[in-house]
Design an enzyme around this catalytic site. Sequence first.
Site, PDB file in Angstrom:
ATOM      1  N   LYS A 131      -2.791   0.074  -0.619  1.00  0.00           N
ATOM      2  CA  LYS A 131      -1.524   1.030  -0.838  1.00  0.00           C
ATOM      3  C   LYS A 131      -0.126   0.111  -1.226  1.00  0.00           C
ATOM      4  O   LYS A 131       0.051  -0.515  -0.230  1.00  0.00           O
ATOM      5  CB  LYS A 131      -1.389   1.945   0.155  1.00  0.00           C
ATOM      6  CG  LYS A 131       0.055   2.954   0.053  1.00  0.00           C
ATOM      7  CD  LYS A 131      -0.170   4.061   1.176  1.00  0.00           C
ATOM      8  CE  LYS A 131       1.073   4.965   1.133  1.00  0.00           C
ATOM      9  NZ  LYS A 131       1.001   5.717  -0.187  1.00  0.00           N
ATOM     10  N   HIS A 149      -2.575   3.074   6.454  1.00  0.00           N
ATOM     11  CA  HIS A 149      -3.512   3.317   5.088  1.00  0.00           C
ATOM     12  C   HIS A 149      -4.320   2.033   4.907  1.00  0.00           C
ATOM     13  O   HIS A 149      -3.912   0.932   5.506  1.00  0.00           O
ATOM     14  CB  HIS A 149      -2.413   3.439   4.219  1.00  0.00           C
ATOM     15  CG  HIS A 149      -1.801   4.881   3.931  1.00  0.00           C
ATOM     16  ND1 HIS A 149      -0.710   5.317   4.940  1.00  0.00           N
ATOM     17  CD2 HIS A 149      -2.218   5.918   3.397  1.00  0.00           C
ATOM     18  CE1 HIS A 149      -0.311   6.755   4.659  1.00  0.00           C
ATOM     19  NE2 HIS A 149      -1.080   7.009   3.814  1.00  0.00           N
TER      20      HIS A 149
END
Length: 282
Positions: free
Chosen positions: A175, A171
């Site tokens: 995040k 990601h």
Amino acid sequence: MPPTDPGSQPIPVVVAGALGRMGAEVVKAVVSAADCSLAGAIDTGAGSEGQDVGLALGLEELGVALSSDFEGSLCQASQEARRGGAAVLVDFTHPSVVYEHTRAAIAYGVHPVIGTTGLTPEQLADLATFSQKASMGGAVIPNFSVGMVLLQQAAAAAARFYDFAELTELHHNRKADAPSGTCVKTAELMEELGKTFNAPQVEEHESLPGCRGGRRESGLRLHSVRLPGLVAHQEVMFGAAGETYTLRHDTIERSAYMPGVLHTVRRVRELGGLVYGLERLL
């Protein structure tokens, strides 16, 4: 699918985290959907209070002011929605507040659609009990992509035939939680067989603690990567004598999640309790 009754009232939707990357996409999707209406926009960004959310996002004026008052926005949406049915909250905020947000939405009679990950199993169980007692439908969806649902189903099927598997999720570096809720959900589906994975073949030693990833009780190992330039990606690799089998899903743009978000918004008011995972609604 959208309602077929032309006289039906649009679904009032409140978006929490409206100025975030996912929240902004949800705002755009809601205002573009004929069967939905934007009933509130919540964000705690400095200097955003009272701004029109459309102008703040570079869109046309939408007539909805940004607010940092979460419970006040829920209360207002709940009161205004009584004539046309209950309102829906779509939450893309932060793991540190998602439990309180979900519980507050249920308490105010607003159906929660939660895209924020980070809820613990204990918190999910508590919210499921609370929503059932309140007879309020809600949905906690780690990933709104239909493609990811297909990957998870394929991983669960493959787990029947492979005893060795590891999961990697990648990601963007903004995040907050790791591993991702999507990756945890994939592991949980694989573990429904009740089997143990990755039986030790050698006495391992990590010269750098954590380099082998996080190990679940089932033996599955989960690895997390965080880098700028990534959006959301997941890989499940199975190994056996003489072969490997790899499943991978890549999200290129966040717009890929919006069909799943709108589908959940349209379904959540029909539910009598909390569901976990998009596959429960397809």
